[in-house]
Enzyme design. Structure first.
Site, PDB file in Angstrom:
ATOM      1  N   HIS A  64       0.718  -1.334   0.012  1.00  0.00           N
ATOM      2  CA  HIS A  64       0.021  -0.063   0.023  1.00  0.00           C
ATOM      3  C   HIS A  64       0.937   1.218   0.043  1.00  0.00           C
ATOM      4  CE1 HIS A  64      -3.343  -2.651   0.973  1.00  0.00           C
ATOM      5  NE2 HIS A  64      -2.723  -3.161   2.130  1.00  0.00           N
ATOM      6  N   HIS A  94       5.152   6.621   6.730  1.00  0.00           N
ATOM      7  CA  HIS A  94       4.837   6.135   5.332  1.00  0.00           C
ATOM      8  C   HIS A  94       4.694   7.411   4.589  1.00  0.00           C
ATOM      9  CE1 HIS A  94       0.918   6.250   7.267  1.00  0.00           C
ATOM     10  NE2 HIS A  94       0.553   6.918   6.165  1.00  0.00           N
ATOM     11  N   HIS A  96       2.238   9.181   0.790  1.00  0.00           N
ATOM     12  CA  HIS A  96       1.159   8.904  -0.210  1.00  0.00           C
ATOM     13  C   HIS A  96       1.827   9.731  -1.394  1.00  0.00           C
ATOM     14  CE1 HIS A  96      -1.561   7.204   2.759  1.00  0.00           C
ATOM     15  NE2 HIS A  96      -1.034   8.050   3.738  1.00  0.00           N
ATOM     16  N   GLU A 106      -3.050  13.729   0.595  1.00  0.00           N
ATOM     17  CA  GLU A 106      -4.364  13.279   1.214  1.00  0.00           C
ATOM     18  C   GLU A 106      -5.057  14.614   1.601  1.00  0.00           C
ATOM     19  OE1 GLU A 106      -3.771   9.744   3.671  1.00  0.00           O
ATOM     20  OE2 GLU A 106      -4.484   8.779   1.662  1.00  0.00           O
ATOM     21  N   HIS A 119       3.359  10.889   6.499  1.00  0.00           N
ATOM     22  CA  HIS A 119       2.516  10.593   7.564  1.00  0.00           C
ATOM     23  C   HIS A 119       3.715   9.810   8.655  1.00  0.00           C
ATOM     24  CE1 HIS A 119      -1.441  10.942   5.381  1.00  0.00           C
ATOM     25  NE2 HIS A 119      -0.834  12.074   6.021  1.00  0.00           N
ATOM     26  N   THR A 199      -6.464   6.860   7.251  1.00  0.00           N
ATOM     27  CA  THR A 199      -6.749   7.302   5.853  1.00  0.00           C
ATOM     28  C   THR A 199      -7.033   5.738   5.003  1.00  0.00           C
ATOM     29  OG1 THR A 199      -4.681   7.569   4.917  1.00  0.00           O
ATOM     30  CG2 THR A 199      -5.976   9.611   6.059  1.00  0.00           C
ATOM     31  N   THR A 200      -6.499   4.698   5.807  1.00  0.00           N
ATOM     32  CA  THR A 200      -6.711   3.502   4.971  1.00  0.00           C
ATOM     33  C   THR A 200      -7.540   2.464   5.917  1.00  0.00           C
ATOM     34  OG1 THR A 200      -4.897   2.436   6.074  1.00  0.00           O
ATOM     35  CG2 THR A 200      -4.393   3.662   3.899  1.00  0.00           C
TER      36      THR A 200
HETATM   37  N1  LIG Z   1      -2.652   7.422   6.680  1.00  0.00           N
HETATM   38  S1  LIG Z   1      -2.615   6.529   7.963  1.00  0.00           S
HETATM   39  O1  LIG Z   1      -1.811   7.117   8.939  1.00  0.00           O
HETATM   40  O2  LIG Z   1      -4.032   6.568   8.368  1.00  0.00           O
HETATM   41  C1  LIG Z   1      -2.182   4.940   7.269  1.00  0.00           C
HETATM   42  C2  LIG Z   1      -1.956   4.715   6.099  1.00  0.00           C
HETATM   43  F1  LIG Z   1      -2.291   5.451   5.234  1.00  0.00           F
HETATM   44  C3  LIG Z   1      -1.074   3.507   5.618  1.00  0.00           C
HETATM   45  F2  LIG Z   1      -0.844   3.277   4.306  1.00  0.00           F
HETATM   46  C4  LIG Z   1      -0.690   2.701   6.454  1.00  0.00           C
HETATM   47  S2  LIG Z   1       0.231   1.365   6.067  1.00  0.00           S
HETATM   48  O3  LIG Z   1       0.615   0.560   7.148  1.00  0.00           O
HETATM   49  O4  LIG Z   1       0.944   1.531   5.096  1.00  0.00           O
HETATM   50  C5  LIG Z   1      -0.897   0.494   4.925  1.00  0.00           C
HETATM   51  C6  LIG Z   1      -1.964  -0.437   5.628  1.00  0.00           C
HETATM   52  O5  LIG Z   1      -2.577   0.270   6.602  1.00  0.00           O
HETATM   53  C7  LIG Z   1      -0.945   3.008   7.844  1.00  0.00           C
HETATM   54  N2  LIG Z   1      -0.658   1.863   8.984  1.00  0.00           N
HETATM   55  C8  LIG Z   1      -1.354   1.617  10.125  1.00  0.00           C
HETATM   56  C9  LIG Z   1      -0.162   0.862  11.273  1.00  0.00           C
HETATM   57  C10 LIG Z   1       0.465   1.767  11.741  1.00  0.00           C
HETATM   58  C11 LIG Z   1       1.227   1.035  12.523  1.00  0.00           C
HETATM   59  C12 LIG Z   1       1.432  -0.391  12.652  1.00  0.00           C
HETATM   60  C13 LIG Z   1       0.628  -0.980  11.653  1.00  0.00           C
HETATM   61  C14 LIG Z   1      -0.404  -0.483  11.063  1.00  0.00           C
HETATM   62  C15 LIG Z   1      -2.656   1.089   9.840  1.00  0.00           C
HETATM   63  O6  LIG Z   1      -2.663   0.071   8.938  1.00  0.00           O
HETATM   64  C16 LIG Z   1      -3.460   0.906  11.069  1.00  0.00           C
HETATM   65  C17 LIG Z   1      -3.394   1.603  12.291  1.00  0.00           C
HETATM   66  C18 LIG Z   1      -4.228   1.073  13.415  1.00  0.00           C
HETATM   67  C19 LIG Z   1      -4.572  -0.190  13.317  1.00  0.00           C
HETATM   68  C20 LIG Z   1      -4.587  -1.002  12.230  1.00  0.00           C
HETATM   69  C21 LIG Z   1      -4.073  -0.654  11.202  1.00  0.00           C
HETATM   70  C22 LIG Z   1      -1.588   4.022   8.405  1.00  0.00           C
HETATM   71  F3  LIG Z   1      -1.985   4.233   9.822  1.00  0.00           F
HETATM   72 ZN   LIG Z   2      -0.923   8.133   5.726  1.00  0.00          ZN
END
Ligand SMILES: NS(=O)(=O)c1c(F)c(F)c(S(=O)(=O)CCO)c(N[C@H](c2ccccc2)[C@@H](O)c2ccccc2)c1F
Ligand SMILES: [Zn+2]
Length: 262
Positions: A64, A94, A96, A106, A119, A199-200
């Site tokens: 992603h 990460h 976008h 975003e 982010h 946002t995901t």
């Molecule tokens: N824009 S955003 O900040 O909302 C965002 C993203 F846009 C994003 F792409 C990710 S990601 O991990 O790169 C892809 C899968 O979610 C995360 N990852 C989260 C994550 C963070 C730390 C450890 C694992 C996963 C997200 O997947 C998440 C957060 C909380 C609970 C489950 C999943 C994320 F938080």
């Molecule tokens: Zn993000």
């Protein structure tokens, strides 16, 4: 098993609500930030990033985005200030981004999109035992958003772009130690802050967003390196360039955006 959400025609943001009904909730992110409608709040404390003992672990492609993860077993890397009740621990960052020459951020500012958005995901380890638990609570997470715009080379971004060839395919991970994300901050820490969501998927409404007003400048060449990543795994025959991995602005639904500056 597990969700097959993505950014394509068949699994993109407009369809996420089918598996994740909260997608149509009352505090979804990102949003269009309208500076003239944000209220200056003098009580907002300045943002402070204590990342000095920061502990990056690895860089990976999760299909992603490209993610740098941190050791969050103690308070070595924390953000505080803004509207945060206490320090929140850095877990990962990460990006976008869009297609060549197009927008990919975003959040937008008065309708203007940037080429990319960084982010930094933090969690309230003072109040919650685990990241996963915090992620389900209204004050569990705080994401610091930093806009990227194109111009000259960013002097430190090459540390990340030079590592991208190691994580071209979904599922690839590479060591990435000793990287301090403070080198990716703009000179001003003026910010907007509002209550929002991931946002995901799972789109949890658990994020206190802090979005910096000042973008950082990176070159088109550096952005191009993000676009050599692919969404698919090495063994898959479908090859799709990782780009346009952004969700568009969501309805404000009465939320107030606060500004740390006049
Ligand atoms: N824009 S955003 O900040 O909302 C965002 C993203 F846009 C994003 F792409 C990710 S990601 O991990 O790169 C892809 C899968 O979610 C995360 N990852 C989260 C994550 C963070 C730390 C450890 C694992 C996963 C997200 O997947 C998440 C957060 C909380 C609970 C489950 C999943 C994320 F938080
Ligand atoms: Zn993000």
């Amino acid at each position: 098993k597990g969700s097959t959400w993505g950014y394509g025609e068949e699994n993109g943001p407009s369809l996420w609500h089918k598996d994740y009904p909260v997608a149509q909730g009352s505090r979804q992110s990102p949003i269009d930030i309208v500076p003239s409608e944000a209220s200056f709040d003098p009580r907002l404390a300045p943002i402070q990033l204590s990342y000095d003992q920061c502990t990056s672990i690895n860089i990976s492609n999760n299909g992603h985005s490209v993610v740098v993860e941190f050791d969050d077993s103690d308070d070595r890397s924390v953000i505080h200030g803004g509207a945060l009740p206490n320090p929140y621990r850095l877990r990962q960052f990460h990006f976008h981004w869009g297609e060549k020459g197009c927008h990919g951020s975003e959040h937008t500012v008065a309708g203007k999109a940037f080429v990319s958005e960084l982010h930094l995901v933090h969690w309230n380890a003072e109040k919650y035992k685990t990241f996963g638990q915090a992620a389900q609570e209204p004050d569990g997470l705080s994401v610091l958003g930093i806009f990227l715009e194109t111009g000259d080379d960013h002097r430190w971004l090459h540390k990340i772009t030079d590592a991208l060839y190691m994580v071209k395919f979904k599922g690839s991970v590479s060591d990435f130690k000793g990287f301090n994300p403070k080198c990716l901050l703009p000179s001003s820490l003026h910010f907007w802050t509002y209550p929002g969501s991931l946002t995901t998927p799972p789109l949890h409404e658990s994020v206190i967003w802090i979005v910096l007003k000042e973008p950082i400048v990176v070159s088109e060449k550096q952005m191009g390196k993000f676009r050599m990543l692919v969404f698919n795994g090495e063994e898959e025959d479908s090859r799709s360039r990782m780009e346009n991995n952004f969700r568009s602005p969501q309805p404000l639904k009465g939320r107030k955006v606060l500004a740390s500056f006049k």
